[in-house]
Write a protein that holds these residues in place. Structure first.
Motif, short mmCIF file in Angstrom:
data_model
loop_
_atom_site.label_atom_id
_atom_site.label_comp_id
_atom_site.label_asym_id
_atom_site.label_seq_id
_atom_site.Cartn_x
_atom_site.Cartn_y
_atom_site.Cartn_z
N ASP A 1 38.79 9.97 -19.75
CA ASP A 1 37.54 10.27 -19.06
C ASP A 1 36.36 10.06 -19.99
O ASP A 1 36.22 10.77 -20.98
N ARG A 2 35.55 9.06 -19.66
CA ARG A 2 34.35 8.82 -20.45
C ARG A 2 33.17 9.58 -19.87
O ARG A 2 32.23 9.91 -20.56
N ARG A 3 33.26 9.84 -18.57
CA ARG A 3 32.12 10.36 -17.84
C ARG A 3 31.83 11.83 -18.19
O ARG A 3 30.69 12.21 -18.41
N TYR A 4 32.87 12.65 -18.25
CA TYR A 4 32.64 14.09 -18.44
C TYR A 4 32.97 14.55 -19.85
O TYR A 4 33.06 15.73 -20.13
N GLY A 5 33.21 13.58 -20.73
CA GLY A 5 33.28 13.94 -22.15
C GLY A 5 34.65 14.28 -22.71
O GLY A 5 34.76 14.72 -23.85
N TYR B 1 38.19 21.66 -23.02
CA TYR B 1 37.68 21.08 -21.79
C TYR B 1 36.15 21.15 -21.80
O TYR B 1 35.58 22.09 -22.34
N THR B 2 35.51 20.19 -21.17
CA THR B 2 34.09 20.36 -20.90
C THR B 2 34.00 20.97 -19.51
O THR B 2 34.89 20.79 -18.68
N ARG C 1 35.27 21.04 -13.62
CA ARG C 1 34.84 21.02 -12.22
C ARG C 1 35.39 19.80 -11.51
O ARG C 1 35.80 19.88 -10.36
N ALA C 2 35.42 18.68 -12.22
CA ALA C 2 35.92 17.44 -11.61
C ALA C 2 37.45 17.41 -11.58
O ALA C 2 38.05 16.44 -11.11
N GLU D 1 35.87 14.85 -26.62
CA GLU D 1 36.49 16.10 -27.05
C GLU D 1 37.82 15.83 -27.77
O GLU D 1 38.16 16.50 -28.73
N SER E 1 32.10 20.25 -17.04
CA SER E 1 32.00 19.28 -15.93
C SER E 1 33.35 18.63 -15.64
O SER E 1 33.71 18.38 -14.49
N ALA E 2 34.14 18.38 -16.71
CA ALA E 2 35.47 17.79 -16.49
C ALA E 2 36.36 18.77 -15.75
O ALA E 2 37.19 18.39 -14.93
#
Lengths: 194, 110
Positions: free
Chosen positions: A153-157, A118-119, A124-125, A161, A121-122
């Motif tokens: 999800d493209r936004r939070y990576g 996981y990233t 958190r989202a 991953e 930010s992902a």
């Protein structure tokens, strides 16, 4: 332990490991075949077989510990592997036919299956779900040419991953008439928050 | 937690032993399908944990295995129940029934 005992133990472990691989391979192929017979597309049939099986690493670890004498051994050192895969990459990047799964091709069997991370930010989202990654499993078992075919999800990576993890998957390659060949397969990379 | 794990593992053993008791030699995929089928798809074993269980049970002597050609002529590992596996089955079956009966009694009382 004498040198001979060590050698025999090592031989037994190699045999066991091969049997584990053969058994898992048969299972995944048979499940894929039954799925296809029930009407799934070849891609879906193979993806579902992997999904229902779960982690191949964990299964093999379980089989190993069930067999009392068996211990995991690294027959090949890490540096040898790096050199081998480099040679492989150079050799096989010079164009090879890529097969789709189907008649006459035995499916590749995953051996090393790292999970995607996981990233922050992902997380958190609170994004959860799966990225479907298409890759070419080369005859050397390395997963090359990875692309996202279903994005999460493209936004939070998370897509990135998923790609990164799938590049580190290793397979026993697909066989066509007994010879390793490159095949195109889909992998589902799951992200779940607990 | 320890308890829970043992119960789960015991359940898988029971399902596999029972399935093999009702048939000749079967490979893992067949065992998994048969369990799903006879339970009307309620019980689906995680196929990755089936194989460690089979190997554990073979080491325990409850089942034996043999590599043979499958119905579509592929090399597959077939498992069958041994005499000691049959004894183990009736043991586990009894324990399981006792456990379920106990739970049912509590449910009815509450």
């Amino acid at each position: 332990m004498s040198a001979l005992t060590r050698l025999l133990n090592r031989f037994r472990r190699t045999l066991l490991e091969r049997e584990f691989d053969d058994e898992i391979r048969f299972h995944l192929e048979e499940r894929t075949r039954r799925n296809a017979a029930a009407g799934m597309s070849p891609q879906d049939a193979a993806a579902d077989a992997l999904d229902r099986f779960g982690s191949v690493d964990r299964a093999k670890a379980g089989m190993r510990s069930a067999r009392t004498v068996a211990h995991p051994t690294l027959a090949v050192s890490a540096s040898t592997l790096v050199v081998l895969s480099l040679i492989g990459a150079i050799y096989w990047s010079s164009r090879l036919p890529v097969y789709d799964l189907g008649a006459g091709i035995t499916a590749p069997v995953p051996i090393v299956t790292p999970h995607p991370q996981y990233t922050a930010s992902a997380m958190r989202a609170k994004i959860q779900g799966a990225v479907r990654v298409r890759c070419v499993v080369r005859p050397d078992g390395v997963c090359g040419d990875v692309t996202v075919v279903r994005s999460l999800d493209r936004r939070y990576g998370l897509d990135e991953e998923a790609l990164r993890a799938s590049r580190n998957w290793r397979f026993r390659p697909a066989l066509r008439a007994g010879t390793p060949v490159a095949t195109r397969i889909d992998l589902e990379m799951r992200f779940a928050l607990r | 937690m320890r308890q829970r794990r043992d119960t789960l593992q015991g359940t898988l053993d029971l399902l596999v032993l029972r399935t093999l008791a009702g048939a000749g030699a079967m490979h893992g995929t067949d065992i998994s399908d048969r369990i799903a089928e006879t339970s009307c798809d309620v019980l689906r074993v995680e196929e990755g944990s089936l194989y460690p269980a089979l190997h554990r049970m073979e080491e325990a002597g409850w089942i034996t295995s043999q590599w043979k050609a499958s119905e579509n002529n592929r090399r597959a590992r077939y498992y069958r129940l041994t005499a000691s596996g049959r004894r183990r089955l009736s043991e586990v079956e009894q324990r399981w029934t006792k456990h379920v009966d106990a739970v049912m009694r509590v449910l009815k009382m509450a």
